[in-house]
Design a protein around this motif. Structure first.
Motif, short mmCIF file in Angstrom:
data_model
loop_
_atom_site.label_atom_id
_atom_site.label_comp_id
_atom_site.label_asym_id
_atom_site.label_seq_id
_atom_site.Cartn_x
_atom_site.Cartn_y
_atom_site.Cartn_z
N UNK A 171 0.83 -1.20 0.00
CA UNK A 171 0.00 0.00 0.00
C UNK A 171 0.87 1.25 0.00
N UNK A 172 2.01 1.20 0.70
CA UNK A 172 2.89 2.36 0.78
C UNK A 172 3.54 2.68 -0.56
N UNK A 173 3.62 1.71 -1.44
CA UNK A 173 4.21 1.90 -2.77
C UNK A 173 3.19 2.46 -3.75
N UNK A 174 2.00 1.86 -3.77
CA UNK A 174 0.96 2.27 -4.71
C UNK A 174 -0.39 1.80 -4.18
N UNK A 175 -1.10 2.71 -3.53
CA UNK A 175 -2.36 2.33 -2.89
C UNK A 175 -3.38 1.78 -3.88
N UNK A 176 -3.49 2.40 -5.04
CA UNK A 176 -4.46 1.93 -6.04
C UNK A 176 -4.12 0.51 -6.49
N UNK A 177 -2.85 0.22 -6.72
CA UNK A 177 -2.44 -1.12 -7.13
C UNK A 177 -2.71 -2.12 -6.00
N UNK A 178 -2.43 -1.70 -4.77
CA UNK A 178 -2.68 -2.56 -3.61
C UNK A 178 -4.16 -2.96 -3.56
N UNK A 179 -5.04 -1.99 -3.65
CA UNK A 179 -6.48 -2.26 -3.58
C UNK A 179 -6.91 -3.15 -4.75
N UNK A 180 -6.46 -2.81 -5.95
CA UNK A 180 -6.82 -3.59 -7.14
C UNK A 180 -6.33 -5.04 -7.02
N UNK A 181 -5.08 -5.22 -6.61
CA UNK A 181 -4.51 -6.55 -6.51
C UNK A 181 -5.13 -7.36 -5.37
N UNK A 182 -5.42 -6.69 -4.26
CA UNK A 182 -6.07 -7.37 -3.15
C UNK A 182 -7.44 -7.88 -3.58
N UNK A 183 -8.21 -7.02 -4.21
CA UNK A 183 -9.55 -7.41 -4.67
C UNK A 183 -9.48 -8.54 -5.69
N UNK A 184 -8.53 -8.46 -6.60
CA UNK A 184 -8.39 -9.49 -7.62
C UNK A 184 -7.98 -10.83 -7.00
N UNK A 185 -7.06 -10.79 -6.05
CA UNK A 185 -6.61 -12.02 -5.39
C UNK A 185 -7.77 -12.66 -4.63
N UNK A 186 -8.50 -11.85 -3.89
CA UNK A 186 -9.62 -12.38 -3.11
C UNK A 186 -10.73 -12.91 -4.03
N UNK A 187 -11.06 -12.16 -5.07
CA UNK A 187 -12.10 -12.59 -5.99
C UNK A 187 -11.71 -13.90 -6.69
N UNK A 188 -10.46 -13.99 -7.12
CA UNK A 188 -10.00 -15.21 -7.77
C UNK A 188 -10.03 -16.40 -6.83
N UNK A 189 -9.64 -16.18 -5.59
CA UNK A 189 -9.66 -17.24 -4.60
C UNK A 189 -11.10 -17.69 -4.33
N UNK A 190 -12.01 -16.75 -4.16
CA UNK A 190 -13.40 -17.10 -3.90
C UNK A 190 -14.03 -17.82 -5.07
N UNK A 191 -13.70 -17.41 -6.28
CA UNK A 191 -14.21 -18.11 -7.47
C UNK A 191 -13.67 -19.53 -7.51
#
Length: 76
Positions: free
Chosen positions: A52-72
């Motif tokens: 998040x300290x590097x790129x908050x937008x990328x952090x949020x996007x990647x977190x959501x993608x990882x979680x969504x992929x895992x749940x799928x």
């Protein structure tokens, strides 16, 4: 340092789909902790995302993608 509050033995007995998300620049939850947790939990998936300290937008996007992929994946 934060603790998980669960013994390594207990983690090794988990039998549930598990996703561990970590970042390289997290003072409270270092990547090494995420790696240790993922290694301790049978079948756990480890996903390293942008800090998040590097790129908050990328952090949020990647977190959501990882979680969504895992749940799928576990819903399949």
């Amino acid at each position: 340092r934060d603790e998980v509050g669960v013994s390594m033995d207990d983690l090794g007995r988990l039998n549930i789909p598990t996703l561990v998300i970590g970042t390289a620049r997290d003072v409270m939850h270092p990547l090494a902790m995420a790696q240790t947790l993922a290694a301790a939990i049978p079948g756990a998936q480890l996903c390293e995302i942008t800090p998040k300290a590097t790129d908050r937008a990328a952090y949020v996007r990647e977190f959501r993608a990882a979680l969504a992929g895992f749940l799928e994946e576990i819903d399949a």
